[in-house]
Design a protein around this motif. Structure first.
Motif, PDB file in Angstrom:
ATOM      1  N   ASN A 169      19.447  11.826  -9.006  1.00 51.53           N
ATOM      2  CA  ASN A 169      18.024  12.209  -9.037  1.00 51.53           C
ATOM      3  C   ASN A 169      17.252  11.444 -10.122  1.00 51.53           C
ATOM      4  OD1 ASN A 169      18.944  13.380 -11.372  1.00 51.53           O
ATOM      5  ND2 ASN A 169      18.325  15.466 -10.853  1.00 51.53           N
ATOM      6  N   GLU A 170      17.890  10.459 -10.750  1.00 49.27           N
ATOM      7  CA  GLU A 170      17.243   9.740 -11.856  1.00 49.27           C
ATOM      8  C   GLU A 170      16.020   8.965 -11.385  1.00 49.27           C
ATOM      9  OE1 GLU A 170      19.868   7.147 -14.071  1.00 49.27           O
ATOM     10  OE2 GLU A 170      18.186   5.955 -14.809  1.00 49.27           O
ATOM     11  N   THR A 171      14.926   9.141 -12.107  1.00 47.34           N
ATOM     12  CA  THR A 171      13.713   8.362 -11.877  1.00 47.34           C
ATOM     13  C   THR A 171      13.543   7.391 -13.041  1.00 47.34           C
ATOM     14  OG1 THR A 171      12.576  10.093 -10.648  1.00 47.34           O
ATOM     15  CG2 THR A 171      11.183   8.445 -11.703  1.00 47.34           C
ATOM     16  N   MET A 172      13.238   6.150 -12.710  1.00 46.52           N
ATOM     17  CA  MET A 172      13.038   5.116 -13.714  1.00 46.52           C
ATOM     18  C   MET A 172      11.563   4.725 -13.716  1.00 46.52           C
ATOM     19  SD  MET A 172      14.576   1.282 -13.158  1.00 46.52           S
ATOM     20  CE  MET A 172      13.320  -0.004 -12.916  1.00 46.52           C
ATOM     21  N   THR A 173      10.956   4.730 -14.886  1.00 55.25           N
ATOM     22  CA  THR A 173       9.570   4.276 -14.994  1.00 55.25           C
ATOM     23  C   THR A 173       9.557   2.868 -15.578  1.00 55.25           C
ATOM     24  OG1 THR A 173       8.755   6.525 -15.297  1.00 55.25           O
ATOM     25  CG2 THR A 173       7.309   4.743 -16.026  1.00 55.25           C
ATOM     26  N   ALA A 187       6.939   4.462 -10.950  1.00 55.25           N
ATOM     27  CA  ALA A 187       8.131   5.296 -11.104  1.00 55.25           C
ATOM     28  C   ALA A 187       8.947   5.182  -9.814  1.00 55.25           C
ATOM     29  CB  ALA A 187       7.735   6.745 -11.351  1.00 55.25           C
ATOM     30  N   THR A 188      10.239   4.915  -9.955  1.00 54.50           N
ATOM     31  CA  THR A 188      11.080   4.658  -8.791  1.00 54.50           C
ATOM     32  C   THR A 188      12.386   5.443  -8.887  1.00 54.50           C
ATOM     33  OG1 THR A 188      11.870   2.692 -10.002  1.00 54.50           O
ATOM     34  CG2 THR A 188      10.202   2.340  -8.319  1.00 54.50           C
ATOM     35  N   SER A 189      12.921   5.799  -7.726  1.00 53.68           N
ATOM     36  CA  SER A 189      14.266   6.376  -7.677  1.00 53.68           C
ATOM     37  C   SER A 189      15.271   5.259  -7.916  1.00 53.68           C
ATOM     38  CB  SER A 189      14.529   6.999  -6.312  1.00 53.68           C
ATOM     39  OG  SER A 189      13.764   8.155  -6.143  1.00 53.68           O
ATOM     40  N   ALA A 243       0.834  -1.216   0.000  1.00 52.29           N
ATOM     41  CA  ALA A 243       0.000   0.000   0.000  1.00 52.29           C
ATOM     42  C   ALA A 243       0.865   1.261   0.000  1.00 52.29           C
ATOM     43  CB  ALA A 243      -0.939  -0.018   1.199  1.00 52.29           C
ATOM     44  N   MET A 244       2.020   1.225   0.675  1.00 51.43           N
ATOM     45  CA  MET A 244       2.915   2.392   0.697  1.00 51.43           C
ATOM     46  C   MET A 244       3.543   2.633  -0.675  1.00 51.43           C
ATOM     47  SD  MET A 244       4.693   1.706   4.406  1.00 51.43           S
ATOM     48  CE  MET A 244       5.655   3.227   4.601  1.00 51.43           C
ATOM     49  N   ILE A 245       3.714   1.582  -1.460  1.00 55.24           N
ATOM     50  CA  ILE A 245       4.210   1.766  -2.826  1.00 55.24           C
ATOM     51  C   ILE A 245       3.109   2.401  -3.675  1.00 55.24           C
ATOM     52  CG2 ILE A 245       4.978   0.559  -4.911  1.00 55.24           C
ATOM     53  CD1 ILE A 245       6.372  -1.459  -2.987  1.00 55.24           C
ATOM     54  N   THR A 246       1.883   1.920  -3.501  1.00 54.28           N
ATOM     55  CA  THR A 246       0.761   2.507  -4.246  1.00 54.28           C
ATOM     56  C   THR A 246       0.622   3.992  -3.931  1.00 54.28           C
ATOM     57  OG1 THR A 246      -0.398   0.389  -4.235  1.00 54.28           O
ATOM     58  CG2 THR A 246      -1.720   2.362  -4.671  1.00 54.28           C
ATOM     59  N   SER A 247       0.772   4.349  -2.655  1.00 54.25           N
ATOM     60  CA  SER A 247       0.590   5.759  -2.249  1.00 54.25           C
ATOM     61  C   SER A 247       1.782   6.627  -2.615  1.00 54.25           C
ATOM     62  CB  SER A 247       0.363   5.832  -0.740  1.00 54.25           C
ATOM     63  OG  SER A 247       1.565   5.493  -0.050  1.00 54.25           O
ATOM     64  N   GLY A 248       2.911   6.006  -2.947  1.00 60.09           N
ATOM     65  CA  GLY A 248       4.130   6.765  -3.230  1.00 60.09           C
ATOM     66  C   GLY A 248       5.003   6.999  -2.008  1.00 60.09           C
ATOM     67  N   ASP A 249       4.588   6.536  -0.824  1.00 54.58           N
ATOM     68  CA  ASP A 249       5.427   6.707   0.371  1.00 54.58           C
ATOM     69  C   ASP A 249       6.729   5.918   0.251  1.00 54.58           C
ATOM     70  OD1 ASP A 249       3.769   8.447   1.762  1.00 54.58           O
ATOM     71  OD2 ASP A 249       2.566   6.805   2.575  1.00 54.58           O
ATOM     72  N   ILE A 250       6.688   4.806  -0.482  1.00 55.43           N
ATOM     73  CA  ILE A 250       7.909   4.085  -0.842  1.00 55.43           C
ATOM     74  C   ILE A 250       8.071   4.201  -2.358  1.00 55.43           C
ATOM     75  CG2 ILE A 250       9.014   1.813  -1.046  1.00 55.43           C
ATOM     76  CD1 ILE A 250       7.623   0.981   1.543  1.00 55.43           C
ATOM     77  N   ASN A 251       9.185   4.782  -2.783  1.00 50.95           N
ATOM     78  CA  ASN A 251       9.454   4.869  -4.230  1.00 50.95           C
ATOM     79  C   ASN A 251      10.912   4.544  -4.548  1.00 50.95           C
ATOM     80  OD1 ASN A 251      11.012   7.163  -3.703  1.00 50.95           O
ATOM     81  ND2 ASN A 251       9.300   8.540  -4.054  1.00 50.95           N
ATOM     82  N   ASP A 252      11.579   3.929  -3.601  1.00 45.66           N
ATOM     83  CA  ASP A 252      13.017   3.666  -3.726  1.00 45.66           C
ATOM     84  C   ASP A 252      13.243   2.330  -4.432  1.00 45.66           C
ATOM     85  OD1 ASP A 252      15.768   3.457  -3.261  1.00 45.66           O
ATOM     86  OD2 ASP A 252      15.431   2.463  -1.336  1.00 45.66           O
ATOM     87  N   GLY A 253      13.877   2.401  -5.604  1.00 45.72           N
ATOM     88  CA  GLY A 253      14.106   1.190  -6.377  1.00 45.72           C
ATOM     89  C   GLY A 253      14.969   0.170  -5.655  1.00 45.72           C
ATOM     90  N   GLN A 254      15.958   0.643  -4.878  1.00 49.11           N
ATOM     91  CA  GLN A 254      16.826  -0.303  -4.167  1.00 49.11           C
ATOM     92  C   GLN A 254      16.038  -1.066  -3.103  1.00 49.11           C
ATOM     93  OE1 GLN A 254      19.822   3.010  -3.685  1.00 49.11           O
ATOM     94  NE2 GLN A 254      21.206   1.277  -3.801  1.00 49.11           N
ATOM     95  N   THR A 255      15.055  -0.392  -2.478  1.00 48.27           N
ATOM     96  CA  THR A 255      14.182  -1.092  -1.533  1.00 48.27           C
ATOM     97  C   THR A 255      13.363  -2.153  -2.267  1.00 48.27           C
ATOM     98  OG1 THR A 255      14.074   0.728   0.053  1.00 48.27           O
ATOM     99  CG2 THR A 255      12.170  -0.754  -0.010  1.00 48.27           C
ATOM    100  N   GLN A 290      18.010  -2.880 -11.371  1.00 52.58           N
ATOM    101  CA  GLN A 290      16.893  -2.196 -12.022  1.00 52.58           C
ATOM    102  C   GLN A 290      15.945  -3.196 -12.683  1.00 52.58           C
ATOM    103  OE1 GLN A 290      19.892   0.578 -13.946  1.00 52.58           O
ATOM    104  NE2 GLN A 290      18.173   1.966 -13.716  1.00 52.58           N
ATOM    105  N   THR A 291      16.495  -4.294 -13.207  1.00 42.70           N
ATOM    106  CA  THR A 291      15.639  -5.354 -13.739  1.00 42.70           C
ATOM    107  C   THR A 291      14.803  -5.977 -12.615  1.00 42.70           C
ATOM    108  OG1 THR A 291      17.061  -5.847 -15.628  1.00 42.70           O
ATOM    109  CG2 THR A 291      15.712  -7.662 -14.807  1.00 42.70           C
ATOM    110  N   MET A 292      15.417  -6.163 -11.436  1.00 41.72           N
ATOM    111  CA  MET A 292      14.661  -6.763 -10.328  1.00 41.72           C
ATOM    112  C   MET A 292      13.573  -5.824  -9.817  1.00 41.72           C
ATOM    113  SD  MET A 292      17.545  -8.993  -8.371  1.00 41.72           S
ATOM    114  CE  MET A 292      18.906  -9.639  -9.364  1.00 41.72           C
ATOM    115  N   THR A 293      13.857  -4.522  -9.800  1.00 36.47           N
ATOM    116  CA  THR A 293      12.801  -3.562  -9.454  1.00 36.47           C
ATOM    117  C   THR A 293      11.635  -3.686 -10.434  1.00 36.47           C
ATOM    118  OG1 THR A 293      14.360  -2.003  -8.465  1.00 36.47           O
ATOM    119  CG2 THR A 293      12.276  -1.102  -9.226  1.00 36.47           C
ATOM    120  N   ALA A 294      11.951  -3.785 -11.722  1.00 36.25           N
ATOM    121  CA  ALA A 294      10.901  -3.914 -12.739  1.00 36.25           C
ATOM    122  C   ALA A 294      10.121  -5.214 -12.548  1.00 36.25           C
ATOM    123  CB  ALA A 294      11.515  -3.850 -14.138  1.00 36.25           C
ATOM    124  N   LEU A 295      10.827  -6.303 -12.231  1.00 37.28           N
ATOM    125  CA  LEU A 295      10.147  -7.587 -12.002  1.00 37.28           C
ATOM    126  C   LEU A 295       9.278  -7.522 -10.749  1.00 37.28           C
ATOM    127  CD1 LEU A 295      13.134  -9.967 -12.825  1.00 37.28           C
ATOM    128  CD2 LEU A 295      11.026  -9.745 -14.173  1.00 37.28           C
TER     129      LEU A 295
END
Lengths: 185, 185
Positions: free
Chosen positions: B119-123, B110-112, A157-169, B168-173
């Motif tokens: 500051n790159e955002t990846m969609t 969209a993720t950092s 739900a936090m990803i849906t809301s944007g509260d989590i947007n960190d790709g590494q997470t 980044q592939t794992m974030t997408a998956l």
């Protein structure tokens, strides 16, 4: 070239920028298609992300301000590895950011953070058998203002809301889900 | 400071390094704990990753050489956004790298990419109703030497073997799996 170990030729290299946390290396190259060019990228220490996972199958997330994106967001604890062994780095980062110590540590995988821009490898760690007896560092610049355990549904739900947007997470959560799927087999 | 919009004070800023693909911005700052310091980070265009998903629930992956890590690895197609709308960038990247065109496009999130360094955002985009009628670019420096559809189980095995190690592939998956879970509800 068909498929050599490295299709780029490096003619020369220089450090174009450096600060205590990263270095920009710029190489003069001959590209795979035979043209003269440059490739600049970031050399950085390896890093860790820690999934602190309790007996209720909840993940600990922290709220922190990230300077390059200028926003507060929730993410799993982690940071630069300072060239330590990943588990040693994970123990230090987790305790500094959250005060949590853990008896059981596993490595879930090593991933390239952004393989077009940096050589940084991030190791995702799973920490279990948790205890809040450690020393959280409060006077640090990477401010962690809040922390909490969240169920996987709450994290979704936090990803849906944007509260989590960190790709590494999300990479770390992807590796957690792989690990969980193996437990359930 | 308790929790302002931005706990850092920027005293001055400069471009410390620049090439056609990225820029290093170095700010002179007062840190959240009140000390003078610097923060250097990468300004880069936003990027896209494309999950090309066929009717057999397979994902298309490409094999490519990544200069900063100096290895070949498999990943989902993607690349710099050139400031286009993400779906336009995704259509271009997918066709250039694979020759695939798609009738149906969805944004999965969209993720950092690495919120401590850039500051790159990846969609992440989902491309469906696929066709191989497009024009793959062969004479490019970002060499794609091979491509194939893989089941999600095959992708899992490629992560275990290390053939896929791109975060980044794992974030997408991860975002694909969230989307799939919603379809199955």
């Amino acid at each position: 070239m068909s498929d050599p170990a490295n299709p780029w030729t490096i003619k020369s290299t220089r450090i174009a920028y450096e600060n205590p946390w990263m270095r920009v290396r710029e190489d003069s190259v001959i590209t795979p298609s035979g043209k003269d060019g440059i490739y600049g990228y970031i050399e950085a220490n390896n890093s860790v992300m820690v999934i602190a996972f309790n007996e209720k199958r909840e993940v600990y997330v922290v709220r922190t301000f990230r300077y390059p994106v200028k926003t507060w967001n929730w993410e799993v604890p982690g940071g630069g590895g300072d060239n330590q062994h990943p588990i040693e780095a994970g123990k230090r980062e987790l305790e500094e950011e959250t005060g949590i110590t853990a008896k059981t540590w596993d490595e879930l995988g090593a991933t390239s953070v952004c393989n077009g821009f940096t050589n940084e490898t991030m190791t995702t760690l799973l920490a279990r058998d948790l205890d809040f007896g450690g020393n959280k560092e409060d006077d640090v610049d990477e401010q962690v203002t809040d922390g909490k355990f969240c169920s996987l549904a709450e994290i979704d739900a936090m990803i849906t809301s944007g509260d989590i947007n960190d790709g590494q997470t999300m990479t770390a959560l992807y590796l957690l889900n792989r690990w969980l799927a193996r437990q359930e087999r």
